[in-house]
Scaffold this motif. Sequence first.
Motif, PDB file in Angstrom:
ATOM      1  N   ALA A 495       1.485  18.955   3.569  1.00 58.06           N
ATOM      2  CA  ALA A 495       2.125  17.671   3.792  1.00 58.06           C
ATOM      3  C   ALA A 495       1.245  16.537   3.270  1.00 58.06           C
ATOM      4  CB  ALA A 495       2.400  17.482   5.288  1.00 58.06           C
ATOM      5  N   PRO A 496       1.846  15.396   2.954  1.00 54.02           N
ATOM      6  CA  PRO A 496       1.043  14.238   2.548  1.00 54.02           C
ATOM      7  C   PRO A 496       0.029  13.888   3.645  1.00 54.02           C
ATOM      8  CG  PRO A 496       3.369  13.832   2.157  1.00 54.02           C
ATOM      9  CD  PRO A 496       3.293  15.099   2.935  1.00 54.02           C
ATOM     10  N   ALA A 497      -1.165  13.510   3.252  1.00 57.34           N
ATOM     11  CA  ALA A 497      -2.223  13.197   4.211  1.00 57.34           C
ATOM     12  C   ALA A 497      -2.778  11.807   3.944  1.00 57.34           C
ATOM     13  CB  ALA A 497      -3.335  14.249   4.121  1.00 57.34           C
ATOM     14  N   ALA A 500      -1.169   8.472   2.165  1.00 58.23           N
ATOM     15  CA  ALA A 500       0.087   8.925   1.566  1.00 58.23           C
ATOM     16  C   ALA A 500       1.127   9.311   2.611  1.00 58.23           C
ATOM     17  CB  ALA A 500      -0.178  10.098   0.639  1.00 58.23           C
ATOM     18  N   ALA A 501       0.692   9.565   3.828  1.00 57.16           N
ATOM     19  CA  ALA A 501       1.612   9.981   4.894  1.00 57.16           C
ATOM     20  C   ALA A 501       2.365   8.785   5.460  1.00 57.16           C
ATOM     21  CB  ALA A 501       0.851  10.701   5.991  1.00 57.16           C
ATOM     22  N   ALA A 568       6.494  12.706   5.400  1.00 57.94           N
ATOM     23  CA  ALA A 568       7.051  11.885   4.331  1.00 57.94           C
ATOM     24  C   ALA A 568       7.938  10.770   4.863  1.00 57.94           C
ATOM     25  CB  ALA A 568       7.847  12.761   3.373  1.00 57.94           C
ATOM     26  N   GLY A 569       8.136  10.715   6.205  1.00 55.46           N
ATOM     27  CA  GLY A 569       8.911   9.642   6.812  1.00 55.46           C
ATOM     28  C   GLY A 569      10.392   9.897   6.907  1.00 55.46           C
TER      29      GLY A 569
END
Length: 586
Positions: A495-497, A500-501, A568-569
């Motif tokens: 997952a984006p970290a 970037a998250a 990622a929202g």
Amino acid sequence: MSDSVLLSAPERSAASQSPPLSGTDARRPIGQLLLSRGFLAESDLERGLAFQARFGGRLGAVLVRIGAVAEKDVLAALASQLGLPVLATDDIPADAAVFLAAVERSGYPMDWWLDQEALVWQDQPDGSVFCVARDPVLPSLNEAVEKAFSGACRVQWLLVSNQDLDRTLDLIEQRLRQDQRSVSDEVHHLRELAEEAPVVELVGNTLSQSFNERASDIHIEPGELQFRIRYRIDGVLHTRLTLPRDRFDAVASRVKILAGMDIAERRLPQDGRTTQRINGQEVDIRVSALPGTWGESLVLRLLPKERKAFELRRLGMEADHQQQFAEAIRVPNGVILVTGPTGSGKSTTLYAALETINDGTTKIITVEDPVEYHIKGVNQVQVHAEIGYTFARALRSILRQDPDVIMIGEIRDLETAQIAVQASLTGHLVFATLHTNDAISSFTRLIDMGLEPFLVASALRGVLAQRLVRRLCERCARPAEPPAAVLAEAESAGAPAGAAARWRTAVGCADCQGTGYKGRVGIYEWIGLNDDLRDAILRRLSAHEATGIARRAGWRSLRQDGLIKAAAGATTVDEVMRVTGLQLED
């Protein structure tokens, strides 16, 4: 009617009859018995036999018909010959409901009993069943009655006069006509209620409001004092209206009339279908009625005819899953399974797969129950299990249609699974759904059905498991920080970290009806069959061991895929945990 009264009938009848001659009466013809008792003249017997030879019928009935002997004398002789008691007029139940209750228990329709000119009732204290008939020695009738009441204490046949039998049959037919008139009156009353302006307006507004709120289903559920209307929006039920119970019958009748269902039938499940124009759009509505304690629970499934094209890119798959799945659905043969519970979007995924490969050069046939959407250029078959047209039977016919691709709505039994596997091994690409909790479980599910492991290993090309999670409302979502354990699991899944998250939480606003969510997105786990997994299937390895093999090949779980979308929202951690469970991955 008490037991003692009924059992005393033979004694009372015998008191008015001549005593039986001997135990040999059972072996003597009825004509000889009547002669020996002085009830019949020799000349009348000869005349009766001649009449019987010409026109047929039982000799006793013939002799009564030509006036040679009284019916009570024939009954007395039959009682001695057959060893059956004669039922007195006063001992026949006077309430038609007694007969109707026994008929319902028998499993045979009332029309069958009337055609047989037979009556049956049950003694309440000990459960004994009593039968009378125009022809009580008819073998087929005796066999049918014994079969119908095989669980009763005993079945006792009795003799009765034709006059008493006709009178009681007329009584029952009058009761049936009265019941039919009552049902007809009730149906007429329900139709009048269903056509009243307030009821029409309520149902119309319910359909309109549910469509505006993007509901997939409407639930109309009766209770003791009230009934409620709930909408399933993005997979979650929301109560929208609670009304007094006395208005329910009118609302239910209105819905059933629209769906072409029988409004008089409220004891058995029913299904119906209608097309309505709602807010300017044509919508197919499937209606299901299920009898319950307080009335019928109605569920309306809304299926808009105007829809966006089914496309893989719209399903919400991550880039790697989309690529792997797109490659798998283009192989020339094999089985590709999509698994998940009801309402998890399996059919939508399969429709998207069919749209992707439907280029006009392949013959595609589907077998569905029901056909939810129509796809141009695809031959879609609706199964009808109630007439024996099952998935398996439809598939056997489909294979003679020279298909390239077959889609099976659901593999429910061994026969369907066997045909699907055999079709894949003979050069067909087969898509199918299966009810399992995850992708790995599909291997053991097929083997538990009865498929040989080597067939499963040879036929399967890949398994996609999926769920649907609610998508965050873009107007009211707010940033949030998940627990450290969730962060660690998400990062391990790719997952984006860091910056970037986009971890967010639901708030609620007017645009999303206060839920914080609007729409849904799929979360997936994909397993492509490699040599190691095929070997695991052949060796019947446990799900835990097979999961380890899949993980080394890059597999990630449903929850891990969901956490990638949360990072990622697109959704929230709470929503992912609600759908997939709270326990963290090993």
